[in-house]
Design an enzyme around this catalytic site. Structure first.
Site, short mmCIF file in Angstrom:
data_model
loop_
_atom_site.label_atom_id
_atom_site.label_comp_id
_atom_site.label_asym_id
_atom_site.label_seq_id
_atom_site.Cartn_x
_atom_site.Cartn_y
_atom_site.Cartn_z
N GLY A 197 0.84 -1.21 0.00
CA GLY A 197 0.00 0.00 0.00
C GLY A 197 0.86 1.24 0.00
O GLY A 197 2.02 1.21 -0.41
N GLY A 202 2.45 2.61 5.33
CA GLY A 202 3.64 1.79 5.57
C GLY A 202 4.34 2.19 6.86
O GLY A 202 4.82 1.34 7.62
N GLU A 219 5.71 -3.33 0.71
CA GLU A 219 5.63 -3.12 -0.74
C GLU A 219 4.91 -1.80 -0.95
O GLU A 219 3.68 -1.75 -0.93
CB GLU A 219 4.88 -4.29 -1.40
CG GLU A 219 5.62 -5.61 -1.35
CD GLU A 219 6.76 -5.70 -2.37
OE1 GLU A 219 6.79 -4.89 -3.31
OE2 GLU A 219 7.62 -6.58 -2.20
N CYS A 253 1.36 0.00 -9.38
CA CYS A 253 2.43 0.60 -8.57
C CYS A 253 3.72 0.80 -9.36
O CYS A 253 4.47 1.72 -9.09
CB CYS A 253 2.69 -0.25 -7.33
SG CYS A 253 3.07 -1.95 -7.73
P1 NAD Z 1 -5.40 0.94 0.57
O1 NAD Z 1 -6.11 2.21 0.87
O2 NAD Z 1 -6.18 -0.23 0.08
O3 NAD Z 1 -4.62 0.52 1.86
C1 NAD Z 1 -3.93 -0.69 1.96
C2 NAD Z 1 -4.28 -1.36 3.26
O4 NAD Z 1 -3.93 -0.53 4.34
C3 NAD Z 1 -5.77 -1.70 3.43
O5 NAD Z 1 -5.92 -3.04 3.79
C4 NAD Z 1 -6.24 -0.76 4.52
O6 NAD Z 1 -7.20 -1.36 5.36
C5 NAD Z 1 -4.99 -0.44 5.30
N1 NAD Z 1 -5.02 0.91 5.85
C6 NAD Z 1 -5.38 2.05 5.21
N2 NAD Z 1 -5.24 3.10 6.05
C7 NAD Z 1 -4.79 2.61 7.23
C8 NAD Z 1 -4.45 3.19 8.49
N3 NAD Z 1 -4.53 4.49 8.69
N4 NAD Z 1 -4.02 2.38 9.47
C9 NAD Z 1 -3.90 1.06 9.27
N5 NAD Z 1 -4.21 0.45 8.10
C10 NAD Z 1 -4.66 1.21 7.10
O7 NAD Z 1 -4.26 1.14 -0.47
P2 NAD Z 1 -3.46 2.42 -0.80
O8 NAD Z 1 -2.63 2.76 0.40
O9 NAD Z 1 -4.34 3.45 -1.42
O10 NAD Z 1 -2.56 1.78 -1.96
C11 NAD Z 1 -2.05 2.53 -2.97
C12 NAD Z 1 -0.56 2.62 -2.81
O11 NAD Z 1 -0.03 1.31 -2.73
C13 NAD Z 1 0.14 3.28 -3.96
O12 NAD Z 1 1.07 4.19 -3.48
C14 NAD Z 1 0.83 2.14 -4.66
O13 NAD Z 1 2.01 2.49 -5.31
C15 NAD Z 1 1.11 1.20 -3.55
N6 NAD Z 1 1.21 -0.15 -4.07
C16 NAD Z 1 2.41 -0.77 -4.01
C17 NAD Z 1 2.55 -2.04 -4.54
C18 NAD Z 1 3.87 -2.76 -4.52
O14 NAD Z 1 3.88 -3.94 -4.85
N7 NAD Z 1 4.97 -2.14 -4.14
C19 NAD Z 1 1.45 -2.67 -5.12
C20 NAD Z 1 0.25 -2.01 -5.15
C21 NAD Z 1 0.12 -0.75 -4.62
#
Ligand code: NAD
Length: 504
Positions: A197, A202, A219, A253
């Site tokens: 995410g 992270g 990731e 991503c």
């Molecule tokens: P998202 O909003 O789905 O969040 C990911 C997870 O984090 C979810 O399960 C959610 O419940 C949890 N989450 C969200 N906010 C939280 C908080 N405050 N506290 C605890 N948990 C929480 O996904 P996203 O963050 O919008 O994902 C998009 C990002 O992910 C982009 O920056 C993308 O580049 C990155 N990404 C990376 C990869 C990789 O393989 N490196 C793959 C896909 C996406």
């Protein structure tokens, strides 16, 4: 980012982890036959539920059948097949090199499971990003708690309902819900956390992990540059950039986030992009079955805000009702424009082109920002790519194409610095979820020697002997070349002597 956790959610998280932990302690997941059975069951889930999975992906992201098949199903299924095929080999203890002092002993690396693993998935490839780590957790002999992203609601619901029908219910748990249940889970003690995410969340995950010194894979994302040299085949470059940028409507991503090139190349590139865009998505991409949608209103608003109509040279149309944003190219973008200012990638179908004077300025540009997850460069000149490899850093680098490197299982998939830590795919998936235990099996037969060497009182004579056996001295390069040559000459001389004796 403080999130309130209700007592009910806390209890749910506690119960799930307790059940997984109790099962792990029983040792059931360690048997290789058990792991293979579960991997086969995961594969069966993906074949039997193929239609439902594709429907969920269409409902969440307007993902086409072909994209769902290739990117979400085939990728994971291939890695399952690879793991089943190689598991006996990969789980075998690996003997290590040992010095003279340990000739009678056995030294090896034993791959052992961590225990109970938490996998937190993201929404853009909602099956792939949750099931791929899960297969690694299973293969390595762990129990796992799976938290799919609530943003891809249809997928999350399907995983919660159907996956437990296939996998061992005591070992593998799917917990659906929003950031509150993720927070409740993060308050529990896990033995490994695998998070996909944003970098912002992270940091939350890393903080939660620090409390119990839990190892993590993160990731994450970040703006991935794509540097185009003036010496390149511009028609091929245009097609390859468009392919990587507009797959999944830019919500990938490792998509190229922005292009750096000189002014002249920019103009040629924009013109070269017109024809393939029509070829890929038709005259009106909104009607194309092969072009996705933004996942929800929040992200639609976020991406739309980055759309500066003054800079649009292709596309630019939006439709809030259907969450559609056209494949869009923006030219003459400045580093100070909103689209370039954010540390997060665009994560939508907008491709900004930022003109730079040349390679040096491009390198400077990349190095002045956070280390990206993926980086791309295009040129007819191999040295151009090599200079970028030598003078920048990123999780992944692909020369003369975009995305395609992720299909090579022998390459680790992961970030560096702000774009993450750890990696998976291929054998790295198994290794990520395995602790490499250092094991030494000593002999007792050399006690007479040990007595003379290592027990107190450590006299200067004993220390000198121990150093002879254990210490490696740094030799200067010239001398070591000479000594190697000397050894070779002595070896050759001895071989000659033996051969001559044999012929006598
Ligand atoms: P998202 O909003 O789905 O969040 C990911 C997870 O984090 C979810 O399960 C959610 O419940 C949890 N989450 C969200 N906010 C939280 C908080 N405050 N506290 C605890 N948990 C929480 O996904 P996203 O963050 O919008 O994902 C998009 C990002 O992910 C982009 O920056 C993308 O580049 C990155 N990404 C990376 C990869 C990789 O393989 N490196 C793959 C896909 C996406």
């Amino acid at each position: 980012m403080s999130i309130e956790v209700t007592p009910e959610l806390q209890q749910q998280a506690e119960q799930v982890v307790a059940r997984a932990r109790q099962t792990f302690r029983s040792g059931r997941t360690k048997a290789i036959s058990f792991r293979k059975t579960q991997l086969r069951a995961l594969y069966r889930f993906m074949t039997e539920q193929e239609a439902a999975i594709k429907q969920a992906l269409y409902d969440d992201l307007h993902k086409s059948d072909a994209e769902a098949q290739l990117m979400e199903l085939d990728t994971v299924m291939s890695d399952i097949a690879d793991h089943v095929e190689n598991l006996d080999k990969w789980t075998k203890p690996q003997p290590t090199q040992k010095g003279m002092a340990f000739l009678l002993d056995k030294t090896e690396i034993v791959y052992e499971p961590y225990g109970v693993v938490l996998i937190i998935g993201a929404w853009n490839y909602p099956f792939q990003l949750t099931l791929w780590p899960l297969l690694g957790a299973i293969a390595a002999g762990n129990c796992a708690v799976l938290k799919p992203s609530e943003v891809a609601g249809h997928t999350s619901e399907l995983l919660e309902k159907e996956l437990p029908q296939y996998l061992d219910k005591d070992c593998f748990h799917v917990v659906a819900g929003d950031a509150r249940i993720t927070t409740a889970l993060l308050q529990q003690r896990f033995d490994y956390i695998f998070y996909t995410g944003s970098s912002q969340v992270g940091k939350v995950v890393l903080q939660a992990a620090a409390k119990h010194i839990t190892p993590v894979t993160l990731e994450l994302g970040g703006k991935g540059p794509c540097i185009v040299d003036s010496d390149c085949d511009i028609t091929v470059v245009a097609r390859r950039i468009l392919f990587g940028k507009f797959l999944n409507a830019g919500q990938t991503c490792i998509a190229p986030d922005y292009v750096l090139c000189d002014h002249e190349t920019q103009d040629k590139l924009v013109e070269a992009m017109r024809a393939p865009l029509v070829e890929f998505y038709g005259k009106n991409p909104k009607e194309s079955q092969h072009f996705g949608r933004i996942v929800n209103k929040r992200h639609f608003e976020r991406v739309k805000k980055l759309l500066d109509s003054n800079k649009v040279v292709i596309g630019g149309e939006t439709d809030e009702e259907t969450l559609y944003i056209a494949p869009t190219i923006l030219a003459n973008v400045s580093p100070d424009d909103d689209i370039m200012k954010e540390e997060n990638e665009v994560f939508g179908p907008l491709l900004p082109i930022v003109p730079v004077a040349g390679k040096e300025e491009a390198i400077e540009f990349v190095n002045s920002r956070e280390k990206p997850l993926a980086m791309y460069a295009f040129s007819n000149n191999k040295q151009f790519g090599q200079d970028l490899i030598d003078q920048t850093s990123s999780g992944q680098f692909c020369f003369n194409d975009t995305l395609i490197h992720a299909a090579v299982p022998s390459l680790p998939f992961g970030g560096v610095g702000h774009s993450g830590m750890g990696a998976y795919h291929g054998k790295f998936t198994f290794e990520t979820f395995s602790h490499k235990r250092a094991v030494m099996l000593r002999t007792m037969k050399d006690e007479w020697l040990q007595g003379k060497l290592r027990y107190p009182p450590l006299t200067p004579k004993k220390v000198a002997w121990m150093q002879r056996f254990l210490k490696k001295n740094l030799r200067d390069e010239k001398r070591s070349w000479w000594s190697m040559l000397l050894v070779l000459l002595i070896g050759a001389g001895m071989a000659f002597f033996v051969m001559t004796c044999l012929h006598m």
